[in-house]
Motif scaffolding. Structure first.
Motif, PDB file in Angstrom:
ATOM      1  N   GLY A  20      20.911  -7.095  35.927  1.00  0.00           N
ATOM      2  CA  GLY A  20      21.454  -6.170  35.037  1.00  0.00           C
ATOM      3  C   GLY A  20      21.432  -4.870  35.772  1.00  0.00           C
ATOM      4  O   GLY A  20      21.613  -4.787  37.141  1.00  0.00           O
ATOM      5  N   LEU A  21      21.937  -3.891  34.972  1.00  0.00           N
ATOM      6  CA  LEU A  21      21.867  -2.555  35.546  1.00  0.00           C
ATOM      7  C   LEU A  21      20.724  -2.084  36.195  1.00  0.00           C
ATOM      8  O   LEU A  21      20.744  -1.438  37.503  1.00  0.00           O
ATOM      9  N   ALA A  22      19.338  -2.431  35.642  1.00  0.00           N
ATOM     10  CA  ALA A  22      18.071  -2.023  36.386  1.00  0.00           C
ATOM     11  C   ALA A  22      18.030  -2.650  37.689  1.00  0.00           C
ATOM     12  O   ALA A  22      17.426  -1.827  38.741  1.00  0.00           O
ATOM     13  N   GLY A  23      18.379  -3.873  37.779  1.00  0.00           N
ATOM     14  CA  GLY A  23      18.486  -4.582  39.166  1.00  0.00           C
ATOM     15  C   GLY A  23      19.216  -4.152  40.150  1.00  0.00           C
ATOM     16  O   GLY A  23      19.003  -3.567  41.305  1.00  0.00           O
ATOM     17  N   TRP A  74      21.153  -0.834  15.705  1.00  0.00           N
ATOM     18  CA  TRP A  74      22.516  -0.295  16.757  1.00  0.00           C
ATOM     19  C   TRP A  74      23.378  -1.113  16.854  1.00  0.00           C
ATOM     20  O   TRP A  74      24.604  -0.898  16.749  1.00  0.00           O
ATOM     21  N   ILE A  75      22.852  -2.475  17.192  1.00  0.00           N
ATOM     22  CA  ILE A  75      24.128  -3.318  17.713  1.00  0.00           C
ATOM     23  C   ILE A  75      24.699  -3.730  16.459  1.00  0.00           C
ATOM     24  O   ILE A  75      26.092  -4.004  16.317  1.00  0.00           O
ATOM     25  N   GLY A  76      23.963  -4.028  15.395  1.00  0.00           N
ATOM     26  CA  GLY A  76      24.544  -4.625  13.927  1.00  0.00           C
ATOM     27  C   GLY A  76      25.613  -3.368  13.295  1.00  0.00           C
ATOM     28  O   GLY A  76      26.812  -3.694  13.081  1.00  0.00           O
ATOM     29  N   GLY A 120      13.267  -1.126  33.526  1.00  0.00           N
ATOM     30  CA  GLY A 120      14.445  -1.491  32.397  1.00  0.00           C
ATOM     31  C   GLY A 120      13.951  -2.032  31.097  1.00  0.00           C
ATOM     32  O   GLY A 120      12.747  -1.818  31.031  1.00  0.00           O
ATOM     33  N   ASP A 121      14.625  -2.940  30.537  1.00  0.00           N
ATOM     34  CA  ASP A 121      14.330  -3.275  29.174  1.00  0.00           C
ATOM     35  C   ASP A 121      13.070  -4.230  29.241  1.00  0.00           C
ATOM     36  O   ASP A 121      12.318  -4.407  28.224  1.00  0.00           O
ATOM     37  N   CYS A 122      12.619  -4.908  30.329  1.00  0.00           N
ATOM     38  CA  CYS A 122      11.542  -5.865  30.424  1.00  0.00           C
ATOM     39  C   CYS A 122      10.165  -5.064  30.736  1.00  0.00           C
ATOM     40  O   CYS A 122       9.374  -5.496  30.475  1.00  0.00           O
TER      41      CYS A 122
HETATM   42  P1  FAD Z   1      19.711  -6.387  31.205  1.00  0.00           P
HETATM   43  O1  FAD Z   1      20.870  -5.486  30.867  1.00  0.00           O
HETATM   44  O2  FAD Z   1      19.136  -7.390  29.878  1.00  0.00           O
HETATM   45  O3  FAD Z   1      19.740  -7.149  32.446  1.00  0.00           O
HETATM   46  C1  FAD Z   1      18.644  -8.199  32.846  1.00  0.00           C
HETATM   47  C2  FAD Z   1      19.418  -9.408  33.566  1.00  0.00           C
HETATM   48  O4  FAD Z   1      18.518 -10.245  34.013  1.00  0.00           O
HETATM   49  C3  FAD Z   1      20.302 -10.197  32.813  1.00  0.00           C
HETATM   50  O5  FAD Z   1      21.516 -10.297  33.205  1.00  0.00           O
HETATM   51  C4  FAD Z   1      19.574 -11.636  32.463  1.00  0.00           C
HETATM   52  O6  FAD Z   1      20.189 -12.606  32.461  1.00  0.00           O
HETATM   53  C5  FAD Z   1      18.712 -11.404  33.587  1.00  0.00           C
HETATM   54  N1  FAD Z   1      17.511 -12.335  33.585  1.00  0.00           N
HETATM   55  C6  FAD Z   1      16.524 -12.602  32.666  1.00  0.00           C
HETATM   56  N2  FAD Z   1      15.726 -13.442  33.060  1.00  0.00           N
HETATM   57  C7  FAD Z   1      16.127 -13.628  34.132  1.00  0.00           C
HETATM   58  C8  FAD Z   1      15.105 -14.491  35.145  1.00  0.00           C
HETATM   59  N3  FAD Z   1      13.995 -15.338  34.816  1.00  0.00           N
HETATM   60  N4  FAD Z   1      15.833 -14.692  36.538  1.00  0.00           N
HETATM   61  C9  FAD Z   1      16.762 -14.123  37.001  1.00  0.00           C
HETATM   62  N5  FAD Z   1      17.462 -13.234  36.004  1.00  0.00           N
HETATM   63  C10 FAD Z   1      17.069 -13.115  34.841  1.00  0.00           C
HETATM   64  N6  FAD Z   1      21.664   1.388  25.432  1.00  0.00           N
HETATM   65  C11 FAD Z   1      22.163   2.868  25.179  1.00  0.00           C
HETATM   66  O7  FAD Z   1      21.294   3.473  25.513  1.00  0.00           O
HETATM   67  N7  FAD Z   1      23.294   2.965  24.519  1.00  0.00           N
HETATM   68  C12 FAD Z   1      23.947   2.231  24.012  1.00  0.00           C
HETATM   69  O8  FAD Z   1      25.158   2.388  23.551  1.00  0.00           O
HETATM   70  C13 FAD Z   1      23.693   0.824  24.312  1.00  0.00           C
HETATM   71  N8  FAD Z   1      24.633  -0.198  23.841  1.00  0.00           N
HETATM   72  C14 FAD Z   1      24.439  -1.630  24.080  1.00  0.00           C
HETATM   73  C15 FAD Z   1      25.308  -2.536  23.324  1.00  0.00           C
HETATM   74  C16 FAD Z   1      25.115  -3.828  23.722  1.00  0.00           C
HETATM   75  C17 FAD Z   1      26.086  -4.743  23.199  1.00  0.00           C
HETATM   76  C18 FAD Z   1      23.865  -4.262  24.389  1.00  0.00           C
HETATM   77  C19 FAD Z   1      23.559  -5.511  24.563  1.00  0.00           C
HETATM   78  C20 FAD Z   1      22.956  -3.232  24.810  1.00  0.00           C
HETATM   79  C21 FAD Z   1      23.091  -1.983  24.963  1.00  0.00           C
HETATM   80  N9  FAD Z   1      22.453  -0.975  25.227  1.00  0.00           N
HETATM   81  C22 FAD Z   1      22.813   0.413  25.069  1.00  0.00           C
HETATM   82  C23 FAD Z   1      21.143  -1.358  26.026  1.00  0.00           C
HETATM   83  C24 FAD Z   1      21.173  -1.217  27.351  1.00  0.00           C
HETATM   84  O9  FAD Z   1      22.577  -1.836  27.716  1.00  0.00           O
HETATM   85  C25 FAD Z   1      20.057  -1.791  28.042  1.00  0.00           C
HETATM   86  O10 FAD Z   1      19.133  -1.030  27.633  1.00  0.00           O
HETATM   87  C26 FAD Z   1      20.257  -2.311  29.338  1.00  0.00           C
HETATM   88  O11 FAD Z   1      21.400  -2.966  29.701  1.00  0.00           O
HETATM   89  C27 FAD Z   1      18.965  -2.878  30.143  1.00  0.00           C
HETATM   90  O12 FAD Z   1      19.185  -3.158  31.702  1.00  0.00           O
HETATM   91  P2  FAD Z   1      18.166  -4.204  32.369  1.00  0.00           P
HETATM   92  O13 FAD Z   1      19.012  -4.402  33.771  1.00  0.00           O
HETATM   93  O14 FAD Z   1      17.036  -3.472  32.266  1.00  0.00           O
HETATM   94  O15 FAD Z   1      18.332  -5.508  31.510  1.00  0.00           O
END
Ligand code: FAD
Length: 411
Positions: free
Chosen positions: A18-21, A163-165, A280-282
């Protein structure tokens, strides 16, 4: 070993595309890291942006949010459609003493040895019980499939007024759907903002032609509708469950890495296992600023934490101590939130919440700790700076929308 040493560049594996990765990989390369980098991503698609999914994509303005396409420049082994399932050789015991670190990430396709590992697996939506079909809005595929369905007259039930709803309700109403949002709490956004502030957003639903059913828990999802707690029934053609997400960390349960509503990391984004980091989110990171562990689900955190993380992967010991920031676009309004109001003891409204522009200010011991703005980006920018500096504010002055936020500091 320091990975900044070009003679021993080492191997860095990132779990989660995702974005953090992605940002972690980009920041490593931007700092001149020349070693091997592997990005293990469960989805079949290269990393994409999520915030536009519930906004411009559902509105039909765009159909793709892919974050980059020049992968050659990153020189990363991109393992799409591959899921991390566990760790081997990860020894608990902290990061001190310059001891060797490393282990093996196991996936559903094989193994990846690492010197440093980054956990960035994000979060996944919580499902409701019941045999009926329920949709979610987390992935690009979710959003594209949902958009196909949003036609005039569709009876759409959204469970959860978070937020999403709210963003989905906005888009669906604009496309002519008959939207009902069913919420267990007594106000929209009650979990994020508290019921008092969240309640000010309830009229936005009615004005957009969206029915909002508060204090209405859902018992289960059934074919053709929702079984409501208390015996009611809500017929629906499509049901979207938007009741929150859980950090995607179940695969780490036997890894020896401490979990605390997410991967527990310290202020340097280090897990309890040497050489393993998370963002990130995790990740539930230790906030020095707010003196507690925070797990945000904020795009801004996923965007920025990797800059600090990359430095630390390469041998630095930088703290990550943000003032968390989030925004949402709903019912024609730009809603922004900065800070953390968990420990606040005073709420001050700035402007009329029935109007198009207002703010809510949370104070703790007179210090501004969080700010919500509706339609006033200028308040947001100024308030963010006050929160960053830990400024005490005069409640009477900050309540006055004619006084700029930056001029409300207490004497
Ligand atoms: P993620 O984006 O969840 O990426 C993690 C990735 O890891 C995913 O692709 C997943 O498939 C993958 N993964 C999971 N488990 C495994 C595994 N075991 N092995 C390999 N890969 C794996 N934030 C805001 O601040 N403002 C907004 O307006 C906003 N709108 C949003 C709208 C939507 C529809 C969504 C879903 C989120 C929104 N967010 C918003 C939140 C924001 O997008 C997240 O905080 C951000 O995407 C987090 O990034 P991340 O990389 O931590 O996690």
């Amino acid at each position: 070993m320091t990975l900044a040493d070009p003679a021993r560049p080492g191997r860095i594996v990132v779990a989660g595309g995702g974005l953090a990765g992605l940002r972690t990989v980009e920041e490593l390369r931007a700092r001149g890291y020349a070693g091997e980098v592997t990005l293990v991503a469960a989805e079949d698609r290269p990393p994409y942006d999520r915030p536009p999914l519930s906004k411009r994509l559902l509105a039909g303005e765009i159909s793709d949010t892919t974050l980059r396409d020049d992968w050659a420049a990153l020189d990363v082994s991109l393992r799409l459609g591959e899921t991390a399932v566990g760790l081997d050789g990860a020894a608990a015991g902290g990061h001190g003493g310059g001891r060797e670190t490393g282990g093996v990430l196991r996936t559903d396709r094989g193994e990846h040895g690492y010197d440093r590992l980054v956990l960035a697996t994000g979060a996944t939506p919580v499902a409701l019980p019941g045999p009926g079909p329920q949709r979610f809005l987390r992935t690009l595929d979710d959003a594209l499939a949902l958009r196909e369905r949003l036609r005039p007259g569709l009876r759409l039930a959204i469970v959860g007024a978070g937020w999403i709803g709210a963003e989905l309700a906005t888009a669906a109403a604009a496309r002519g759907c008959q939207v009902t949002v069913v919420e267990a709490g007594d106000a929209p956004l009650a979990t994020a903002l508290g019921a008092e502030v969240g309640a000010y957003t309830a009229p936005w639903y009615e004005k957009a032609g969206v029915e909002l059913a508060l204090n209405q828990p859902v018992a289960s999802v059934q074919p053709g509708g929702l079984a409501l707690a208390g015996g009611g029934w809500l017929a629906a053609d499509e049901i979207v469950t938007a009741v929150g997400v859980r950090p995607a960390v179940s695969w780490l349960e036997d890894s020896g890495i401490a979990l605390d509503r997410g991967v527990a990391v310290d202020e340097q984004l280090r897990t309890t296992v040497a050489g393993v980091y998370a963002a990130g989110d995790c990740a539930a990171f230790w906030s020095m600023r707010f003196n507690r562990r925070l797990r945000t689900e904020h795009w801004d955190v996923a965007l920025r934490a990797p800059a600090v993380l990359a430095q630390n992967l390469l041998g630095a010991a930088e703290p990550y101590d943000p003032v968390p920031y989030f925004w949402s676009e709903q019912f024609g309004r730009m809603v922004q939130y900065v800070g953390f109001h968990g420990g606040a003891d005073q709420l001050v409204l700035r402007g009329d919440p029935a109007g198009p522009k207002w703010s809510a200010c949370w104070l703790s011991g007179g210090v501004l700790v969080a700010l919500l703005t509706v339609g006033i980006p200028r308040d947001m920018a100024q308030g963010r700076r006050l929160i960053e500096t830990g400024a005490a504010v005069d409640p009477a002055r900050i309540a006055d929308p004619d006084i700029p936020v930056r001029a409300t500091a207490a004497d």
